[in-house]
Design an enzyme around this catalytic site. Structure first.
Site: not given
Length: 531
Positions: A92, A154, A265
């Protein structure tokens, strides 16, 4: 046993000679005793960013820490080569950080997915997890015991070793610190090939170096993760703003209430697309239809997202807590929405967005992302800089912005945070994530992608010089850029590299240290000539 070791070393020598040859002989799977090295694969030469593609000469699929140790021990003891090694988890990364051009990529997900739990009665509970396990797997297993890690990212389809090599942040970070602040012990294979168990009290310098160390000092093969009681439900709330100052003030209000609030957030709402895409996972009817203005005179909105954990055995009342909290906030009138979801669904919310994007072919596209840590005193200026360098009408993606608290971070780890400066509230800093997508099928080919990357370099450079901001998940194209990034922390970082990976075998994709051979320059090995 001795014969097997000799055969393995001979096979490794053949491998090294083939890698150093101008001709690449690795064309089929090769059995190196207990090691299984395979030819390069498409996945090993690419990542989520789809910006850089660097093919390794071979891929190692380890079955144990010892497999990795054998490889690194051989490479660190050989003077015949300059072969490098990169650990790859879920791939990622954005700028090829887990790639190894003409080197060896270690596929960490090949390690057995071992998860062992210790559930203390009134004591600390933890999970011992292999480095290639994904956080989603740990969540699924820990919830069966009524437990869960305290700090998250997340997106959960990332490996434990991968996020601990960076920091691991999300909306819980203000309360529990990043993931690297919630680790009790590590098993690490250093660049020398040594398998070391380390903790804050044993081999602490290696422990601290590896956490946030960008894969430069060792490969994390096992981690002991701190657990807590898992809530049954989550009260998930969103509030909208048309004023940046009110948005920021309310975020800081929320992180000052850790006894009530469990997650905070926020994101910028630039256009209809960003409003829609950010609502895919939020299972409530959001009746918000703002006027975004015109192309020449855009109007920007903001959204705070916070959550309250509902523990049934503690008689918590999420609805009542939302009322108490929201009465102190200054969001737009009637623009507050709340919904109750399971803890698992809340933590796995980004997966829904991923599946939606996959369904329309917008997941495997370019991701020229930029993540910055910004001092509180400069967050308003950073917002202005950002708006000067993006076009709200055609922006594809999400811009996250939310506060973190410095005292939840351990300064002994390798993570670089911005200096607090002279701010009256130096405890607060912000993370800003520019998570944009660039689809070649929609016309964003090479030239377009390079233009976006150039804009991000300008934002990062300007924010660094003017505001003291630092990149998170950083990328710098030169060693001198990395020295500037680390600043006063550079000497310690380079000294740790010289001690734990003196030949600079590990983490070539980061571009921090050029590889040395065994007869390499002694001063360079100690970090004094990396420019």
């Amino acid at each position: 046993m001795e014969l097997a070791m000799v055969c393995t070393r001979v096979s490794l020598l053949i491998l090294i000679l083939s890698l150093c040859s101008p001709y690449k002989f690795i064309q089929s799977p090769m059995d190196f005793g207990p090691l299984n090295l395979l030819p390069t694969t498409t996945t090993a030469s690419s990542d989520f960013g789809r910006i850089l593609f660097q093919s390794p000469a071979a891929v190692l699929k380890p079955q144990s820490s010892r497999d990795i140790s054998l490889l690194l021990s051989f490479l660190s003891g050989s003077s015949l080569n300059k072969v490098t090694v990169a650990a790859r988890g879920a791939g990622h990364s954005i700028h090829g950080q887990a790639q190894a051009l003409d080197g060896i990529v270690v596929e960490m997900c090949s390690l057995p997915a071992e998860i062992d739990f210790f559930k203390g009665e009134g004591e600390i509970s933890y999970a011992d997890v292999s480095g290639g396990v994904m956080w989603i797997e740990l969540l699924e297993q820990s919830l069966k015991l009524g437990l869960a890690p305290r700090s998250w990212t997340d997106y959960l389809y990332l490996t434990v070793g991968g996020t601990l090599s960076n920091a691991g942040i999300s909306g819980q970070t203000f309360k529990h610190g990043p993931q690297i602040s919630n680790v009790l012990q590590l098993e690490v294979v250093t660049g020398r090939g040594e398998i070391v168990k380390c903790s804050p009290s044993k081999d602490a310098d290696l422990f601290n170096a590896v956490l946030g160390g960008l894969g430069q000092f060792g490969i994390i093969t096992r981690a002991r993760i701190l657990l807590q009681e898992a809530p049954q439900k989550v009260k998930w709330v969103r509030a909208f703003y048309d004023d940046f100052s009110s948005f920021i003030m309310d975020q800081e209000l929320l992180v000052s209430m850790p006894d009530l609030v469990d997650y905070v957030e926020g994101f910028i709402v630039l256009n209809e697309r960003s409003l829609h895409s950010s609502s895919i996972a939020f299972p409530a009817n959001v009746d918000f239809n703002p006027d975004f203005g015109t192309k020449n005179n855009p109007k920007i909105y903001y959204c705070i997202e916070f959550a309250i954990h509902d523990y049934q055995n503690k008689n918590t009342n999420g609805e009542q807590a939302v009322q108490v909290i929201s009465s102190q906030m200054n969001h737009m009138v009637s623009q507050l929405y709340s919904v109750e979801v399971s803890y698992f669904d809340f933590l796995n919310r980004v997966r829904m967005e991923e599946m939606s994007l996959r369904s329309i072919g917008l997941w495997e596209v370019h991701h020229p992302w930029l993540n910055m840590f910004v001092p509180k005193a400069g967050i308003g200026d950073f917002r202005d800089l950002l708006m000067d360098n993006i076009s709200p009408d055609n922006f594809e993606g999400l811009i996250l912005i939310y506060p973190l608290l410095r005292d939840k971070w351990d300064a002994n780890t390798s993570v670089v945070l911005p200096d607090s400066g002279s701010s009256t509230d130096h405890r607060v800093m912000y993370v800003v994530g520019i998570l944009r997508s660039a689809n070649p099928d929609d016309g964003c080919s090479h030239h377009c992608l390079q233009e976006l990357l150039g804009r991000h370099r300008h934002i990062a450079g300007t924010a660094g010089a003017r505001l003291g901001a630092k990149q998170y998940l950083a990328y710098h194209s030169t060693p001198s850029g990395w020295q500037e990034h680390f600043g006063r922390r550079w000497e310690r970082f380079a000294e740790r590299k010289a001690r734990f990976d003196p030949l600079r075998i590990l983490g070539p994709g980061q571009g921090i240290f050029p590889r040395l051979s065994n007869d390499g320059d002694h001063d360079a090995a100690h970090g004094s000539s990396a420019t």
